[in-house]
Design a protein around this motif. Structure first.
Motif, short mmCIF file in Angstrom:
data_model
loop_
_atom_site.label_atom_id
_atom_site.label_comp_id
_atom_site.label_asym_id
_atom_site.label_seq_id
_atom_site.Cartn_x
_atom_site.Cartn_y
_atom_site.Cartn_z
N GLN A 93 10.46 -25.54 -63.79
CA GLN A 93 10.91 -24.72 -64.92
C GLN A 93 12.24 -25.19 -65.49
OE1 GLN A 93 11.11 -20.65 -63.63
NE2 GLN A 93 8.92 -20.65 -63.15
N LYS A 94 13.15 -25.62 -64.59
CA LYS A 94 14.54 -25.78 -65.03
C LYS A 94 15.05 -27.22 -65.08
CE LYS A 94 15.62 -21.27 -63.10
NZ LYS A 94 16.22 -20.58 -61.97
N SER A 95 14.41 -28.13 -64.36
CA SER A 95 15.00 -29.47 -64.23
C SER A 95 14.32 -30.47 -65.17
CB SER A 95 14.88 -29.92 -62.77
OG SER A 95 15.58 -31.13 -62.56
N THR A 96 14.71 -31.72 -65.03
CA THR A 96 14.02 -32.83 -65.72
C THR A 96 13.68 -33.86 -64.65
OG1 THR A 96 16.06 -34.06 -66.02
CG2 THR A 96 15.43 -32.55 -67.81
N GLU B 34 10.68 -23.85 -59.25
CA GLU B 34 11.95 -23.68 -59.95
C GLU B 34 12.35 -24.99 -60.64
OE1 GLU B 34 15.11 -21.99 -57.61
OE2 GLU B 34 16.31 -21.64 -59.42
N ARG C 211 7.79 -32.72 -72.85
CA ARG C 211 8.25 -31.84 -71.78
C ARG C 211 7.16 -31.67 -70.70
NH1 ARG C 211 11.83 -30.20 -68.19
NH2 ARG C 211 11.10 -28.28 -67.26
N THR D 232 15.75 -34.67 -61.27
CA THR D 232 15.04 -34.52 -60.00
C THR D 232 15.08 -35.82 -59.19
OG1 THR D 232 13.62 -32.80 -60.89
CG2 THR D 232 12.76 -33.99 -59.02
#
Ligand code: SDX
Length: 379
Positions: free
Chosen positions: A42-45, A39, A175, A49
């Motif tokens: 997919q969603k964080s940086t 997760e 990314r 983090t």
């Protein structure tokens, strides 16, 4: 106190209580602060983090902005450090250059105000900000170039790739690199983290903590394996050579790099995500024949060693991703270090809150009451 038996490699021996990360090795699950790595990927940086790992909660929008800005403001390195790095031999390994430069930061920033929150925050920011700059600076200077200054318009990962290659990366490349950093940021009580914690437990400064961890990460059984994987794929050269190569390794009791793990007995969840990232990069920049060799290696190793629980670990596919991003093989392990500094700092902070110096024991197996033999009687 209950005494237990000597465990080679401290296998299964708890050395700390921690709420930073969790691994379920049977089911291939990794969580940072309770959040599944898939997760986060997919969603964080990476910066979000890192905040999560170090401060134990996801930042608010404002907290994240302030943290990012603080890091951006500290990305430059002092001329003294740059000049010192210029004297490093260009043939030296980038991990040795990084270990030396990380330790050198301790010469410049006030030491050991460990009880002060501001000192801890300042050290976290400086280390997260400067480690990538130092890695990129050495990569440039060993080729006779000046270091590339950080670009204030680029985020953490894009800026690092820019400093390394002097070219702004495509958004997807940046990314993907950012996801790689997230995946490598923390992994419970691994060797480099333990090294960091032992050093931290003496209450020395955080630059010494990180320098000792960098030295530990460099070894081929730990972070250095990603570099060895690429050398192995190059040595194998063709798909037909895979089976005889792996069979020979097994026969000679030689470790296959990028495989096996003390905790995971299934494929490392990070290897699965890295494999997907490699495939996304191939769509963007073209196929890599080494990927076909890697797939065959994975198949043959699973067939031969799967019953022993030996599967691909985090280091198996990361090199293929870095290679596609234009990163040189001997910089793969520094990529791991740029990321893992977040985990080391999280454990440093956690350790300080409950610190007791690490001082385990040993099982003495030597002699007693031996005479001192004069030189002329020795042979
Ligand atoms: C990392 O700890 C972490 O979390 C680390 C890490 C992190 O994020 O911090 O995940 C990062 O370090 C990944 C690992 C990178 N290293 C490698 O890829 C190097 C190759 N792998 C190994 O040397 C080994 O698997 C280790 C070092 C990763 C784990 O070592 P262990 O737990 O001490 O296991 P072992 O060496 O005692 O092996 C147990 C058995 C042996 O067989 P038997 O003697 O019992 O018959 O498994 C065999 C080994 O020979 N084995 C392998 C193998 N790994 C283990 N056989 C062939 N190839 C391999 N890679």
């Amino acid at each position: 106190m209950a005494f237990c038996e000597y465990q080679p490699g401290l296998e299964g021996v708890p050395v700390a209580q921690s709420s930073i990360s969790f691994v379920d090795g049977k089911n291939g699950i990794l969580e940072y602060r309770g959040i599944n790595i898939e997760e986060l990927a997919q969603k964080s940086t990476f910066i979000e983090t890192a905040y999560l790992l170090i401060w134990g909660k996801l930042p608010t929008k404002e907290e994240l902005l302030i943290f990012q800005e603080e890091i951006n403001n500290h990305r430059r390195i002092k001329y003294h450090i740059r000049d010192m790095m210029k004297c490093f031999p260009e043939s030296g390994h980038p991990m040795d250059a990084l270990q030396t430069s990380a330790a050198a930061l301790g010469l410049f920033y006030s030491r050991r105000a460990l009880a002060k929150d501001e000192y801890i925050r300042d050290a976290v920011v400086r280390l997260l900000a400067k480690i990538p700059t130092m890695v990129a600076a050495f990569a440039q200077m060993r080729n006779g170039n000046d270091p590339v200054k950080p670009n204030d318009n680029l985020n953490y990962s894009a800026n690092f790739l820019y400093m390394l290659t002097e070219k702004e990366p495509e958004p997807l490349e940046a990314r993907i690199f950012d996801v790689c950093l997230m995946l490598h940021a923390e992994h419970t009580m691994n060797a480099s983290t333990f090294s960091a914690m032992v050093t931290a437990s003496t209450l020395t400064d955080p630059y010494a903590v990180v320098a000792s961890a960098v030295g530990t990460l460099a070894g081929p059984l730990h972070g250095g394996a990603n570099e060895e994987v690429l050398s192995m794929l190059e040595e194998i050269g063709t798909i037909e050579n895979v089976r005889p190569y792996i069979e020979k390794c097994i026969e000679n009791k030689q470790k296959i790099m990028g495989f096996g793990h003390r905790v995971y007995k299934v494929k490392d969840p990070r290897a699965k995500i890295l494999q997907q990232l490699a495939e996304r990069l191939f769509e963007l920049t073209g196929h890599d024949d080494y990927y076909d060799i890697a797939l065959e290696v994975e198949k043959v190793v699973a067939e031969k060693l799967g019953t022993k629980g030996i599967y691909a670990n985090v280091d198996f596919y990361s090199g293929l991703v870095y290679r596609k991003l234009g990163i040189k093989t001997d910089l793969f392990t520094p990529m791991f270090a740029i990321s893992r500094v977040a985990g080391w700092l999280a454990h440093w902070k956690e350790q300080l809150a409950v610190n007791r110096i690490f001082r385990p024991t040993q099982v003495y197996i030597g002699e007693h009451n031996q005479p001192y033999i004069p030189m002329e009687e020795r042979f």
